[in-house]
Structure formats: structure tokens, C-alpha cells
Design a protein around this motif. Structure first.
Motif, PDB file in Angstrom:
ATOM      1  N   LYS A 259       0.841  -1.203   0.000  1.00 41.66           N
ATOM      2  CA  LYS A 259       0.000   0.000   0.000  1.00 41.66           C
ATOM      3  C   LYS A 259       0.875   1.252   0.000  1.00 41.66           C
ATOM      4  O   LYS A 259       1.807   1.362   0.802  1.00 41.66           O
ATOM      5  CB  LYS A 259      -0.902  -0.009   1.231  1.00 41.66           C
ATOM      6  CG  LYS A 259      -1.884   1.146   1.289  1.00 41.66           C
ATOM      7  CD  LYS A 259      -2.776   1.030   2.527  1.00 41.66           C
ATOM      8  CE  LYS A 259      -3.742   2.212   2.605  1.00 41.66           C
ATOM      9  NZ  LYS A 259      -4.602   2.117   3.816  1.00 41.66           N
ATOM     10  N   THR A 261       2.225   4.993   0.777  1.00 42.00           N
ATOM     11  CA  THR A 261       2.139   5.801   1.997  1.00 42.00           C
ATOM     12  C   THR A 261       1.243   7.009   1.760  1.00 42.00           C
ATOM     13  O   THR A 261       0.972   7.405   0.619  1.00 42.00           O
ATOM     14  CB  THR A 261       3.531   6.292   2.420  1.00 42.00           C
ATOM     15  OG1 THR A 261       4.012   7.218   1.426  1.00 42.00           O
ATOM     16  CG2 THR A 261       4.513   5.140   2.569  1.00 42.00           C
ATOM     17  N   ASP A 262       0.792   7.595   2.842  1.00 41.07           N
ATOM     18  CA  ASP A 262      -0.025   8.806   2.734  1.00 41.07           C
ATOM     19  C   ASP A 262       0.754   9.922   2.036  1.00 41.07           C
ATOM     20  O   ASP A 262       0.183  10.711   1.274  1.00 41.07           O
ATOM     21  CB  ASP A 262      -0.471   9.271   4.122  1.00 41.07           C
ATOM     22  CG  ASP A 262      -1.498   8.332   4.750  1.00 41.07           C
ATOM     23  OD1 ASP A 262      -2.111   7.537   4.013  1.00 41.07           O
ATOM     24  OD2 ASP A 262      -1.689   8.410   5.983  1.00 41.07           O
ATOM     25  N   GLU A 263       2.059  10.000   2.293  1.00 40.51           N
ATOM     26  CA  GLU A 263       2.870  11.040   1.682  1.00 40.51           C
ATOM     27  C   GLU A 263       2.985  10.833   0.169  1.00 40.51           C
ATOM     28  O   GLU A 263       2.915  11.797  -0.616  1.00 40.51           O
ATOM     29  CB  GLU A 263       4.253  11.083   2.310  1.00 40.51           C
ATOM     30  CG  GLU A 263       5.221  12.101   1.703  1.00 40.51           C
ATOM     31  CD  GLU A 263       4.775  13.543   1.852  1.00 40.51           C
ATOM     32  OE1 GLU A 263       5.455  14.431   1.289  1.00 40.51           O
ATOM     33  OE2 GLU A 263       3.758  13.802   2.526  1.00 40.51           O
ATOM     34  N   ARG A 265       0.811   9.378  -1.735  1.00 40.40           N
ATOM     35  CA  ARG A 265      -0.497   9.723  -2.292  1.00 40.40           C
ATOM     36  C   ARG A 265      -0.693  11.231  -2.327  1.00 40.40           C
ATOM     37  O   ARG A 265      -1.250  11.777  -3.295  1.00 40.40           O
ATOM     38  CB  ARG A 265      -1.599   9.042  -1.488  1.00 40.40           C
ATOM     39  CG  ARG A 265      -1.594   7.516  -1.635  1.00 40.40           C
ATOM     40  CD  ARG A 265      -2.529   6.811  -0.656  1.00 40.40           C
ATOM     41  NE  ARG A 265      -3.896   7.287  -0.774  1.00 40.40           N
ATOM     42  CZ  ARG A 265      -4.519   8.030   0.134  1.00 40.40           C
ATOM     43  NH1 ARG A 265      -3.883   8.397   1.247  1.00 40.40           N
ATOM     44  NH2 ARG A 265      -5.760   8.403  -0.038  1.00 40.40           N
ATOM     45  N   ARG A 266      -0.253  11.926  -1.311  1.00 44.91           N
ATOM     46  CA  ARG A 266      -0.393  13.388  -1.267  1.00 44.91           C
ATOM     47  C   ARG A 266       0.393  14.047  -2.405  1.00 44.91           C
ATOM     48  O   ARG A 266      -0.119  14.937  -3.099  1.00 44.91           O
ATOM     49  CB  ARG A 266       0.098  13.920   0.085  1.00 44.91           C
ATOM     50  CG  ARG A 266      -0.059  15.440   0.250  1.00 44.91           C
ATOM     51  CD  ARG A 266       0.397  15.883   1.626  1.00 44.91           C
ATOM     52  NE  ARG A 266       1.846  15.961   1.720  1.00 44.91           N
ATOM     53  CZ  ARG A 266       2.563  17.065   1.542  1.00 44.91           C
ATOM     54  NH1 ARG A 266       1.951  18.211   1.236  1.00 44.91           N
ATOM     55  NH2 ARG A 266       3.869  17.046   1.661  1.00 44.91           N
ATOM     56  N   GLN A 269      -1.383  13.158  -5.803  1.00 47.14           N
ATOM     57  CA  GLN A 269      -2.658  13.841  -5.996  1.00 47.14           C
ATOM     58  C   GLN A 269      -2.471  15.343  -6.211  1.00 47.14           C
ATOM     59  O   GLN A 269      -3.240  15.978  -6.939  1.00 47.14           O
ATOM     60  CB  GLN A 269      -3.576  13.559  -4.816  1.00 47.14           C
ATOM     61  CG  GLN A 269      -4.045  12.116  -4.778  1.00 47.14           C
ATOM     62  CD  GLN A 269      -4.753  11.731  -3.490  1.00 47.14           C
ATOM     63  OE1 GLN A 269      -5.278  12.578  -2.766  1.00 47.14           O
ATOM     64  NE2 GLN A 269      -4.770  10.440  -3.185  1.00 47.14           N
TER      65      GLN A 269
END
Length: 386
Positions: A259, A261-263, A265-266, A269
Motif C-alpha cells: 500500500k 504511503t499517505d505522503e 499519495r499526497r 494527488q
């Protein structure tokens, strides 16, 4: 297509009041005549050039014993043997070579341009420019007319560009299939090259593929680094495909089944938002400055590492216009008008100074009377958009 492009060059020469143009740059030469020969070699060896008068016969000067390569090309009226103005070719005879070269070009100018001594040259050895001046010629910049000529595409050029994009996308599909932990950047990048060559393309201009921490800052060249599970892989095609047309699109992949990481994806996006916003903004009639000012506002965090343009022209290579960020406009920008049938690549690079990774995205768009047509249907990374 060849006749359209030659006509565009002559329109520009006539509008600027130039008697003729000499083109050394192999991309410009190919645009104006449709003829190619050892294109990468000629980028650094001035052994091939063409003289195009504003009105009159086109004379191609080709590398020795290569005259047969342009047989049957209707845009070329005569082929002569070239004089190579370089120290490698002429040694201490360089000045004499330049003198002979200038005399031949000046004779053509006097024959076909009369008293008009304004001759445009796109790139030239200093000895050649000096020799032309001694022949009474006024040397002017040849890149201006050729860039403006190249900026508006014919319907045949548009179809040729779509062929190049389809070729690049086929290579990108292979890259996705081969992207597994353990593959090197060079190995992954080779699939785009192989697909391009197999389908009749020319070459890739840059080596812009990097992974993991090498994605930030941008412009790190492809290497033998092993790509690991969970890393981002960013690249820019910069590919001269079939018929010589340039495909300039960028994607950032995610390596592996884990998966993101949030970073990650940030970052992704944010880049995606910039490209989509600026893509929808693009329309004919806008000035370059207006487009820059209305463009997506990059957050301060990412501004220092921004890409050097917001958008730029695309044809047989990256070309006119370059549209920079509004903050850079006074220092680096120039104005003009976005026109129908320009092809514009919209850019984004998102990465913080000192950040672990970065994201590169780019779309190649045809400007239509109603907005834009996207040349590429290659998907973005769903797992990074969720």
C-alpha cells in the motif's frame, strides 16, 4: 505534410523580410524538407544543412556520398555535397572551409533573393558567420522563423503525432509489465526504447527515469539503481517516435503490491490536480501571460523544486512556446498567443526540498477551437489517487 511544413517556413521568411534561411539543426532540417540522415550525429557535427530561399529552389547540402538519401523528396530541388565547418573536419584549414562555404551560400542568396541580404541561420560555427558577413550578408536569427513555423500543426502532422504517442504508450505498457522489485532503472527504461525502435521511431532525447529517493529533485538521469518494493518510479518519455514526431508525456508509477504511503499519495494527488487544472484552462486566444497568471497555484512547499515551465510546445521536439510560472514571468517569460492547432504539453513536478520522493506528471494536448484534445489515454495510478 512536407509541402505544408516547407510552406510554413517560407511564410515566416516572407513575413520577416528575410531573403533565405540556412538550417543546420537536424530537427529543423527535417521539419523543412522531410529528409533525415544520421540525425543524432549531426547534432554535433555540422556536416548537413539546407538553403531555403523565401522564393526559389531548395538546395540540400548532404554528407559526402549521401545524395541518394533524398531521392524522390519533392521539397528538395537540388542536392550538393556539404562542407563541414568544424575543426575535426578541417583542422587548421577551417577558415578556408568557412570562406568557401560562405561564398556558395552567398551566391545562392544573390541568385534567388536579389538585393535582400538578410539571411537567417539557426546555428552556425563562428567562422561561418564571420565569412558570411565578409560576403556582404546580414546574418539574422533563424530560430525565430522556424519555431513559429513549427508551432501550428497541419492535420497530417496531428495524425503523425498520434502515431508517435501510440508507440510510446505501447512502450509504457511494457514498462508496467516489467516493473517489479529488483529490476534496475536502466532495464525498465530500455523497454520504451526497444518498442520505439521496433516500430520505426528515432530515439529518446533524455534519460529521465528515476526511482525512490532519486525522484527528488527532478532531472536525475536513469541509472543502474535497483527499484525496490514501495518506491515511486517517475519518468518523462521525451521520445522521437515514428516520422520523427515527439511524444512528451510523463507518469509516475508505484512499484509493488504493498500500500502506498499517505505522503506518496499526497504528492501524486497534488501533481494530478495541477495537470488537470491547467489542462482544462488551456484554450485558443489566451496569452501566455494570462495562462501563467490563471494557472494552478503551486503551494509554497513545492515552489523551490518546481518544473521550469508550466507548459511548452511540442512537435518534432520540445519547442515554442515556453510558458513559465507567473512568479518567473518578468525575469524568464515572454508573451504571445495560444493558437488553435498548437500542441502543448502541460507539466507538473511536485517534490519538497529535502523530501524523500517526488512526482512527475505531464499531458500532451492539441489546442482546438473549443479547448483541447488529449493525445494520450494512458491511465494514471489508481492506487495513488485513492
Amino acid at each position: 505534410m512536407r509541402n505544408y511544413r516547407l510552406g510554413r517556413v517560407r511564410e515566416q521568411l516572407q513575413s520577416l523580410g528575410y531573403g533565405g534561411i540556412v538550417l543546420f539543426d537536424p530537427v529543423n532540417l527535417r521539419y523543412a524538407t522531410g529528409s533525415r540522415n544520421m540525425q543524432v550525429f549531426m547534432l554535433r557535427n555540422p556536416g548537413r544543412y539546407v538553403f531555403i530561399p523565401a522564393d526559389g529552389p531548395v538546395v540540400l547540402f548532404d554528407f559526402p556520398n549521401c545524395e541518394h538519401l533524398s531521392e524522390g523528396i519533392e521539397t528538395i530541388d537540388e542536392v550538393r555535397s556539404a562542407l563541414t565547418m568544424s575543426y575535426v573536419a578541417s583542422g587548421y584549414n577551417l577558415e578556408d572551409t568557412a570562406k568557401k562555404w560562405a561564398q556558395e551560400i552567398a551566391d545562392l542568396m544573390r541568385q534567388h533573393a536579389g538585393e535582400n541580404n538578410k539571411i537567417a541561420v539557426d546555428k552556425i560555427h563562428p567562422s561561418g558567420a564571420i565569412a558570411l558577413a565578409k560576403e556582404g550578408m546580414r546574418v539574422v536569427d533563424g530560430q525565430e522563423p522556424i519555431e513559429h513555423a513549427r508551432s501550428i500543426k497541419s492535420k497530417e502532422e496531428i495524425e503523425a503525432m498520434k502515431i508517435s504517442v501510440r508507440t510510446a504508450e505501447a512502450g509504457m505498457v511494457r514498462m508496467v509489465e516489467e516493473l517489479k522489485p529488483g529490476v534496475t532503472e536502466n532495464e525498465l527504461w530500455s523497454h520504451l526504447h526497444q518498442t520505439n525502435i521496433a516500430q520505426g521511431g528515432d530515439y529518446v532525447e533524455t534519460r529521465l527515469l528515476s526511482s525512490g529517493e532519486r525522484t527528488n529533485p527532478w532531472f536525475q538521469e536513469c541509472s543502474d539503481k535497483v527499484i525496490n518494493e514501495g518506491e515511486l518510479v517517475a519518468f518523462d518519455t521525451d521520445m522521437n517516435g515514428p516520422l520523427g514526431y515527439f511524444t512528451d508525456i510523463s507518469r509516475t508509477f508505484y512499484c509493488g503490491d504493498s500500500k502506498p504511503t499517505d505522503e506518496q499519495r499526497r504528492l501524486y494527488q497534488t501533481a494530478y490536480e495541477q495537470v488537470q487544472f491547467n489542462k482544462e484552462l488551456l484554450k485558443p486566444g489566451m496569452t501566455f501571460k494570462e495562462y501563467a497568471e490563471k494557472g494552478w497555484q503551486i503551494p509554497d512547499e513545492f515552489f523551490p523544486n518546481r518544473y521550469f515551465t508550466v507548459a511548452h510546445g511540442t512537435g518534432l521536439s520540445g519547442e515554442y512556446p515556453y510558458i513559465v510560472y507567473s512568479e518567473d514571468f518578468d525575469e524568464k517569460g515572454y508573451d504571445g498567443v495560444i493558437e488553435e492547432n498548437m500542441v502543448i504539453s502541460v507539466e507538473s513536478y511536485i517534490g519538497s526540498p529535502g523530501g524523500k520522493e517526488g512526482v512527475k506528471l505531464e499531458e500532451q494536448l492539441l489546442v482546438t477551437k473549443d479547448g483541447v484534445e488529449n493525445f494520450s489515454s494512458f491511465p494514471f495510478e489508481e492506487k495513488l489517487l485513492k
